[in-house]
Design an enzyme around this catalytic site. Structure first.
Site, PDB file in Angstrom:
ATOM      1  N   GLY A   1       0.812  -1.209   0.000  1.00 34.70           N
ATOM      2  CA  GLY A   1       0.000   0.000   0.000  1.00 34.70           C
ATOM      3  C   GLY A   1       0.845   1.257   0.000  1.00 34.70           C
ATOM      4  O   GLY A   1       2.033   1.229  -0.335  1.00 34.70           O
ATOM      5  N   ILE A   2       0.218   2.374   0.404  1.00 33.04           N
ATOM      6  CA  ILE A   2       0.979   3.629   0.452  1.00 33.04           C
ATOM      7  C   ILE A   2       1.741   3.665   1.764  1.00 33.04           C
ATOM      8  O   ILE A   2       1.309   4.242   2.743  1.00 33.04           O
ATOM      9  CB  ILE A   2       0.049   4.841   0.268  1.00 33.04           C
ATOM     10  N   HIS A   3       2.879   2.981   1.777  1.00 34.29           N
ATOM     11  CA  HIS A   3       3.711   2.942   2.982  1.00 34.29           C
ATOM     12  C   HIS A   3       4.680   4.110   2.938  1.00 34.29           C
ATOM     13  O   HIS A   3       4.624   4.946   2.027  1.00 34.29           O
ATOM     14  CB  HIS A   3       4.432   1.596   3.090  1.00 34.29           C
ATOM     15  N   ALA A   4       5.569   4.168   3.916  1.00 29.87           N
ATOM     16  CA  ALA A   4       6.387   5.363   4.090  1.00 29.87           C
ATOM     17  C   ALA A   4       7.168   5.758   2.838  1.00 29.87           C
ATOM     18  O   ALA A   4       7.168   6.920   2.444  1.00 29.87           O
ATOM     19  CB  ALA A   4       7.325   5.173   5.269  1.00 29.87           C
TER      20      ALA A   4
ATOM     21  N   ALA B   1       4.875   7.037   0.134  1.00 31.72           N
ATOM     22  CA  ALA B   1       4.343   8.342   0.513  1.00 31.72           C
ATOM     23  C   ALA B   1       5.397   9.425   0.306  1.00 31.72           C
ATOM     24  O   ALA B   1       5.104  10.520  -0.176  1.00 31.72           O
ATOM     25  CB  ALA B   1       3.870   8.314   1.970  1.00 31.72           C
TER      26      ALA B   1
END
Lengths: 90, 517
Positions: A13-16, A19
């Site tokens: 997913g939109i992990h660090a 992002a």
């Protein structure tokens, strides 16, 4: 304003790191750039890393990309390319 | 009206004056003027960012990509436009900078904790660190100890860090009342070595008020509106160290260079531990090699060449993390020598400084928290490499291991075979043997004569290492409850805080005469 539906397809997913890449790209433009979750309307400013992490967009989340501003054409294309490109990575 | 509050003594001595309660540590912070708060905030933010940038360039050689990613993420959190926007708006509303930072990050922390994905939720942890890091920076630029010291002489706080004990002492605070802490906490150890009376009073910030005239009696508690008889101090005569023999050799533990003065004054044989970590804790940046050399030489000035000094490699980690290294609290959660094993560059600077400072005299290098012989061999490897490149060097170099973990005790024989001397650190050993926080007191049923596990461990150590090679360093050495048992276990050298040397000597004379066991 330009809008497009995007499904998060990468494994985590939109992990660090993702992002961070989004923030870096979005910050190049003066347009307002948002991602909004379709299921619960949570909205994040793509120039805010904390906002993006708080979206909690895991794999499969449906998001709407919204871009509005003077350079929206360029910003929209760049963001779409980045977000769709992510899907191929882990 | 005179009121007496019984407290738990943490550091002996008496001091009186006006009480000053520290708002920063007690509940909600009082906001200053808008402009001041804005300045405070941006100062803290830029110092935090600068530090992370410096860290990034420093570790890029030694760490993996993952660690750099984390630091970059922290920087991005701090640079998030939503953050400064929110804080400035709150400051305008009259909220303090500290509270604004807290509110902002706590809000995101909560949002992220609510995310429906375990992997993504992990980041809440990082947000918490950044919040704490920024708050630490803020208190660094924010707490104006000068102002505090102008308002009173007796500091009343819920909790005080070792670093702040030094800060307040330098500004002229004469006594400290805390709500939390114990005899073995590093803040207490420091207060004792700086000669600042400190008492623990669990509800201090409730029962004491700003401006109260109070007496901190480090042996008893706190007296509000003290009378003449409270203030008369019994002067402890430290002079009576005649040559009357006592059954042990006494050494002192010291924390600051200037303390070395007392070694001859109290008639100690030498320095059992010179704790170098305060050199790091009182600095505002990683001390350079030259700064370290200067610091160590300042201590050596007071000590003749024939006085033995065990210099302990800085025991950093745990609650001893310098303010400029807050980020490490999580990246590296090691303590003692393991801290430096993970930070080899910092260690090499430290080693070079020690070797240079001891030019021409014997260096007794003590390694903190040894749990395995490998750690000693690692230190020796580094030291010998550094030694090879230096022309200024000690006349003699011997190694010592600090045994203060149960693993170190079990491995004592093998560790001792690698070193020339062994120091038993009972403060940590007690905490690790019984599973009790250093900040807590041991309940009575776990103390001698009810429970003798610590004493058994000492007996085992003396047997494995040999009585001549072993020194006991720790607060139990001055506790009359423990002392007879320690002697019976075969310990012949004790190292204690200088303030207790005369007391122990007195007690040991009595022990020799009357109460032989």
């Amino acid at each position: 304003m330009k809008r497009k539906k995007i499904v998060v397809e990468n494994k985590y997913g939109i992990h660090a790191r993702v992002a961070a890449a989004i923030v870096k790209e979005a910050s190049k433009f003066s347009s307002k750039i948002y991602l909004e979750r379709e299921d619960n309307n949570l909205r994040a400013n793509c120039k805010s890393i904390l906002g993006l992490l708080a979206l909690g967009a895991s794999k499969g989340t449906v998001l709407n990309l919204e871009v509005e501003g003077e350079d929206e054409e360029r910003a929209f294309n760049a963001m779409r390319e980045l977000l769709e490109g992510l899907s191929k990575d882990a | 009206m005179r009121r007496v509050f019984e407290g738990i003594p943490l550091s002996p001595g008496k001091a009186s004056g006006k009480a000053v309660l520290m708002a920063t540590f007690v509940g909600k912070e009082q906001a200053g003027a808008f402009a001041d708060e804005v300045e405070k905030f941006f100062k803290a933010l830029s110092s935090a960012k600068k530090e992370l940038e410096a860290l990034k360039s420093r570790i890029s050689r030694t760490y993996k990509r993952e660690v750099l990613d984390i630091i970059e993420l922290y920087l991005m959190f701090m640079e998030d436009p939503a953050f400064t926007e929110y804080v400035v708006e709150k400051l305008r509303e009259g909220v303090s900078a500290a509270d604004a930072i807290k509110f902002f990050f706590k809000d995101y922390e909560e949002k992220i904790l609510n995310v429906n994905d375990k992997y993504l939720r992990e980041r809440a942890k990082d947000i918490r660190y950044v919040r704490k890091f920024l708050l630490a920076k803020l208190s660094d630029v924010g707490v104006d100890w000068d102002t505090v010291a102008r308002r009173g002489e007796i500091l009343v706080v819920t909790f005080i860090s070792p670093v702040d004990v030094v800060n307040v002492a330098e500004k002229g605070i004469k006594g400290i009342v805390v709500e939390k802490g114990s005899e073995t906490s590093h803040a207490s150890i420091l207060a004792r070595s700086m000669g600042i009376p400190m008492v623990k009073l669990p509800d201090a910030t409730e029962v004491l008020n700003n401006g109260d005239v109070v007496l901190v009696d480090g042996d008893r508690g706190v007296v509000v509106d003290p009378q003449k008889e409270d203030l008369t101090t019994v002067v402890e005569v430290a002079e009576e160290h005649e040559k009357e023999p006592i059954p042990v050799d006494l050494y002192v533990n010291i924390d600051f260079p200037e303390e070395a003065k007392v070694v001859s004054k109290v008639g100690a044989k030498g320095v059992g531990i010179f704790r170098t970590e305060y050199m790091y804790l009182t600095s505002s940046n990683w001390p350079t090699e030259e700064e370290q050399v200067g610091y160590l030489r300042r201590m050596l000035r007071y000590l003749d060449d024939n006085i033995s000094v065990n210099v302990r490699i800085a025991d950093l980690g745990g609650d001893k993390i310098p303010i400029y290294a807050e980020y490490m609290r999580d990246l590296i959660s090691y303590r003692g020598i393991r801290f430096f094993m993970a930070e080899e560059d910092l260690f090499r600077t430290h080693v070079r400084a020690i070797l240079k400072a001891f030019e021409g005299r014997q260096l007794r290098l003590l390694i903190p928290m040894v749990s395995d012989p490998y750690e000693v061999r690692w230190v020796k490897g580094v030291v010998e490499e550094e030694l090879f490149c230096l022309d200024k060097r000690p006349s003699e170099l011997v190694y010592g291991a600090m045994l203060e973990t149960p693993a170190g005790v079990v491995e004592a024989k093998r560790i001792a075979s690698e070193v020339d001397f062994v120091s038993v650190g009972t403060n940590d050993l007690v905490s690790l043997l019984y599973g009790i926080d250093r900040e807590c007191e041991l309940p009575e049923y776990l103390e001698p004569p009810n429970n003798l596990v610590l004493i058994e461990a000492l007996r085992y150590l003396v047997r494995s290492v040999g009585p001549d090679k072993i020194t006991l360093c720790g607060e139990v050495a001055r506790n009359p409850k423990y002392l007879p048992y320690i002697l019976k276990a075969g310990v012949k050298k004790l190292s204690v805080n200088p303030a207790f040397v005369p007391k122990i000597r007195k007690w040991l004379r009595g022990y020799g005469k009357g109460q032989t066991a």
